[in-house]
Design a protein around this motif. Structure first.
Motif, PDB file in Angstrom:
ATOM      1  N   GLU A 222      56.380  46.795  31.771  1.00  0.00           N
ATOM      2  CA  GLU A 222      55.696  48.069  31.838  1.00  0.00           C
ATOM      3  C   GLU A 222      54.408  48.131  31.099  1.00  0.00           C
ATOM      4  O   GLU A 222      53.698  48.948  31.310  1.00  0.00           O
TER       5      GLU A 222
ATOM      6  N   GLU B 243      50.758  49.097  32.159  1.00  0.00           N
ATOM      7  CA  GLU B 243      50.291  50.256  31.581  1.00  0.00           C
ATOM      8  C   GLU B 243      48.946  49.761  30.933  1.00  0.00           C
ATOM      9  O   GLU B 243      47.971  50.442  31.306  1.00  0.00           O
TER      10      GLU B 243
ATOM     11  N   GLN C 118      45.234  51.205  32.144  1.00  0.00           N
ATOM     12  CA  GLN C 118      44.289  51.916  31.036  1.00  0.00           C
ATOM     13  C   GLN C 118      42.706  50.930  31.203  1.00  0.00           C
ATOM     14  O   GLN C 118      41.732  51.514  31.043  1.00  0.00           O
TER      15      GLN C 118
END
Length: 182
Positions: free
Chosen positions: A9, A13, A17
């Motif tokens: 994850e 993530e 971003q």
């Protein structure tokens, strides 16, 4: 004692971003590893290649911007409030707005991403049709109002016009009131 692995994850993530701030071209394994402060070797324990990461990022985005949002708006009883909340959650929050705009840009150059975006937008439009259909019975008007609501939410991000003595928020609120028949 072994070194803790960077979770899958975290890679996703960091990819999201990076996508939101710099575009899909910047989503590279080396860049993500550096941002995470790790070596790129752990990446390959989760993903066969960059394309697998990009697909996982799209899955995470769709889950967050549609599935999670739909779950949250179902708690609202008033259909108009559901529409407003859905818009606020997806296109007002800095995180999801930045991702949405980055994915729209990416979709202009990638047919598979366009297909994913189309699926997401169709799900969003279905919510609008359903909610607007609770106070509007003409199918053509439901479709038009749904399109206007969606265009208002997306297009507002790109418009740089002034509003002759009114703030953007005032004009957007009035436009929403017209679309939602308030």
């Amino acid at each position: 004692m072994g070194v803790a692995r960077t979770p899958r994850e975290a890679w996703i993530e960091q990819g999201l971003q990076t996508l939101a701030t710099s575009g899909v071209e910047a989503v590279r394994v080396e860049v993500l590893a550096k941002s995470l402060g790790v070596t790129k070797g752990g990446f390959y324990g989760y993903f066969g290649d960059r394309d697998a990461l990009l697909e996982a990022m799209l899955d995470a985005w769709e889950g967050e911007c549609v599935d999670d949002v739909l779950d949250r708006v179902q708690r609202e009883s008033d259909p108009r409030d559901r529409i407003v909340l859905a818009g606020r959650l997806t296109l007002s929050s800095e995180r999801l707005l930045a991702l949405d705009l980055a994915i729209r840009d990416w979709a202009r150059r990638d047919k598979s991403v366009f297909a994913r975006l189309q699926r997401v937008d169709n799900r969003r439009m279905e919510l609008l049709r359903k909610m607007i259909g609770t106070f509007c019975s003409d199918p053509d008007e439901v479709e038009a109002r749904s399109l206007l609501a969606f265009c208002l939410a997306i297009g507002n991000q790109f418009l740089a016009a002034d509003h002759e003595g009114r703030t953007r928020d005032e004009v957007r609120a009035r436009a929403s009131a017209i679309v939602l028949d308030r």
